[in-house]
Enzyme design. Structure first.
Site, PDB file in Angstrom:
ATOM      1  N   GLU A 291       0.799  -1.218   0.000  1.00 55.15           N
ATOM      2  CA  GLU A 291       0.000   0.000   0.000  1.00 55.15           C
ATOM      3  C   GLU A 291       0.836   1.274   0.000  1.00 55.15           C
ATOM      4  O   GLU A 291       0.371   2.332  -0.442  1.00 55.15           O
ATOM      5  CB  GLU A 291      -0.933   0.040   1.214  1.00 55.15           C
ATOM      6  CG  GLU A 291      -1.930  -1.092   1.303  1.00 55.15           C
ATOM      7  CD  GLU A 291      -1.446  -2.233   2.185  1.00 55.15           C
ATOM      8  OE1 GLU A 291      -2.049  -2.464   3.233  1.00 55.15           O
ATOM      9  OE2 GLU A 291      -0.441  -2.871   1.798  1.00 55.15           O
ATOM     10  N   ASN A 292       2.043   1.206   0.543  1.00 54.33           N
ATOM     11  CA  ASN A 292       2.870   2.410   0.570  1.00 54.33           C
ATOM     12  C   ASN A 292       3.509   2.712  -0.778  1.00 54.33           C
ATOM     13  O   ASN A 292       4.161   3.745  -0.928  1.00 54.33           O
ATOM     14  CB  ASN A 292       3.949   2.314   1.652  1.00 54.33           C
ATOM     15  CG  ASN A 292       4.861   1.129   1.474  1.00 54.33           C
ATOM     16  OD1 ASN A 292       4.410  -0.002   1.282  1.00 54.33           O
ATOM     17  ND2 ASN A 292       6.163   1.358   1.534  1.00 54.33           N
TER      18      ASN A 292
END
Length: 467
Positions: A291-292
């Site tokens: 997700e980052n």
């Protein structure tokens, strides 16, 4: 005109009481604007609303502003974890702090929308959960969507690798995540960097945030330290006992989950037990997504040298595979919500027999840890839950109805536990496999939900072929 300020203190001196401030950073201590946080603490502005993924941990964490009595409201994706009461949870429970929980992907979209001049947008995330209560619902193409408001902020405190006098910012590794969207949603974006360079030193194609979005640039004065234990490479293996017999160990049922993944697929691994799956895909053509903002990575080997700018969403050190890509969280959640992922593996507190999932908060807890789970699920990728069969008190995590706040309704496709493999068919789960040494009757006895039993229940083999 130069945007370079002499110090972090000079860059935050005009922040007034009552300001809304977005502070970028990931997890417990990854690429937070430590120098600006400390300068804001010393400045002393009060009655602040802080917008962040979390308030972090470590010597320079944003939570210091809360400890210092400067914060009256927080808007977060992570506020507390079960068994580890946070200051946010304590203050909110006492009525001393307003708390708003927002899914990670929606948080970045709300700030990005503010920067793009959009007042609101419809999202498939949070439908059927407590977070949708009180919000407008509308149907498009037979599917429900929630109206989310843009989130403009007064100031954004972000961190980059390099910047020039024009405010152009270069990021490094997987540390871009929230910084661009937070800056775009701010009236005044302030960036601290490791190095300030001459205009032109950053090649135009490597500018991750154009200077038009940045008002002030300062040189970092505080080390970008990561708290001890924040980026542990491997969780210790362990196994539980049921009826006095050992179940599969964590590494063994993580291996079974890994075997469910076909070649040439794109997969997101959630925090906790699902991260162990990464240890079992070496040499396979499986592309991991975080997700980052990382796509095509693997966990750093024990012999590798950690680089604090290269980490996954769970905080583990990573190294990029050939052909991998790095980007910000806006792009990362575009990947997730658009259905580009083949599978998502998450942990859970409870799964109901109809496929409902609860994995971000427990009864009695104020707030919780939403992270990116709701956005990942909204993309309708295959959802595999990887968890132990019972909780720490011996209660079944496979239940008839979830008693905990929902992450999403009817979304779970498969469940891998230390005792069983279950596949959802309609509104029930079918028991397909049981752990060695256990019978179907024993698994049923430890399971609260009503199970359907396969006509050919197999013994779980960690290295079995994909289904």
């Amino acid at each position: 005109m130069t945007k370079i300020f002499s110090s972090p203190e000079a860059a935050v001196v005009d922040i007034q009481n009552g300001s809304t401030i977005a502070i970028a950073g990931f997890g417990v201590g990854h690429s937070y604007p430590n120098s600006l946080v400390i300068a804001l603490k010393e400045h002393g502005a009060r009655d602040l609303c802080v917008v962040a993924n979390s308030l972090g941990a470590g010597e320079y964490r944003p939570e210091l502003l809360l400890e210092n009595g400067q914060v009256s409201k927080v808007i977060l994706s992570f506020s507390a974890r079960p068994g580890f009461p946070s200051l946010v949870e304590q203050r909110a429970a006492a009525g001393e702090l307003q708390l708003e929980m927002v899914p990670q992907g929606i948080l970045v979209e709300r700030l990005r929308a503010a920067g793009a001049g959009l007042p609101a947008f419809y999202s498939p995330v949070t439908v059927g959960t407590p977070l949708a209560q009180g919000k407008e619902l509308r149907e498009f193409g037979g599917k429900q969507y929630v109206l989310e408001q843009a989130l403009p902020v007064d100031y954004a405190l972000i961190r980059g690798f390099r910047a020039d006098a024009n405010g152009n910012v270069e990021f490094r590794g997987s540390s871009m995540h929230f910084h661009p969207s937070f800056a775009k949603g701010a009236r005044v974006a302030i960036v601290e960097v490791d190095e300030i360079v001459e205009a032109g030193a950053i090649p135009p194609e490597r500018v991750g945030l154009p200077g038009i979005f940045v008002a002030r640039v300062v040189l970092a004065t505080k080390k970008m330290a990561v708290p001890k234990g924040a980026m542990r490479r491997r969780a210790p293996d362990s196994r539980r006992e049921y009826f006095g017999k050992p179940a599969l160990s964590r590494m063994e049922f993580a291996q079974r989950a890994a075997a469910l993944l076909p070649e040439h697929c794109y997969v997101n691994l959630g925090s906790g037990l699902p991260t162990l799956v990464a240890s079992h895909i070496a040499g396979r053509s499986i592309t991991l997504h975080a997700e980052n903002g990382a796509l095509g990575y693997e966990l750093l080997s024990d012999a590798g040298i950690p680089d604090p700018d290269f980490f996954d969403a769970a905080g583990g050190f990573i190294e990029m595979r050939a052909g991998g890509a790095l980007f910000d969280s806006v792009v990362s959640f575009e990947v997730a919500r658009s259905g580009k992922l083949s599978a998502v593996l998450l942990g859970a507190y409870q799964v109901a027999q109809n496929g409902d999932l609860a994995n971000w908060s427990v009864p009695g807890q104020v707030g919780g840890g939403i992270g990116g789970a709701m956005d990942l699920i909204a993309g309708a990728s295959k959802l595999i839950i990887v968890m132990e069969h019972s909780d720490s008190k011996g209660r079944s995590k496979l239940v008839r109805e979830c008693q905990y706040p929902l992450t999403a309704p009817q979304c779970v496709d498969m469940i891998v536990t230390d005792l069983a493999l279950l596949v959802r068919r309609g509104d029930r789960f079918v028991l397909e496999e049981v752990a060695p040494g256990f019978s179907v009757a024993e698994v049923q006895q430890l399971t609260d939900m009503e199970l359907l039993i396969s006509h050919d229940v197999r013994i779980m083999q960690p290295d079995a072929r994909p289904m």
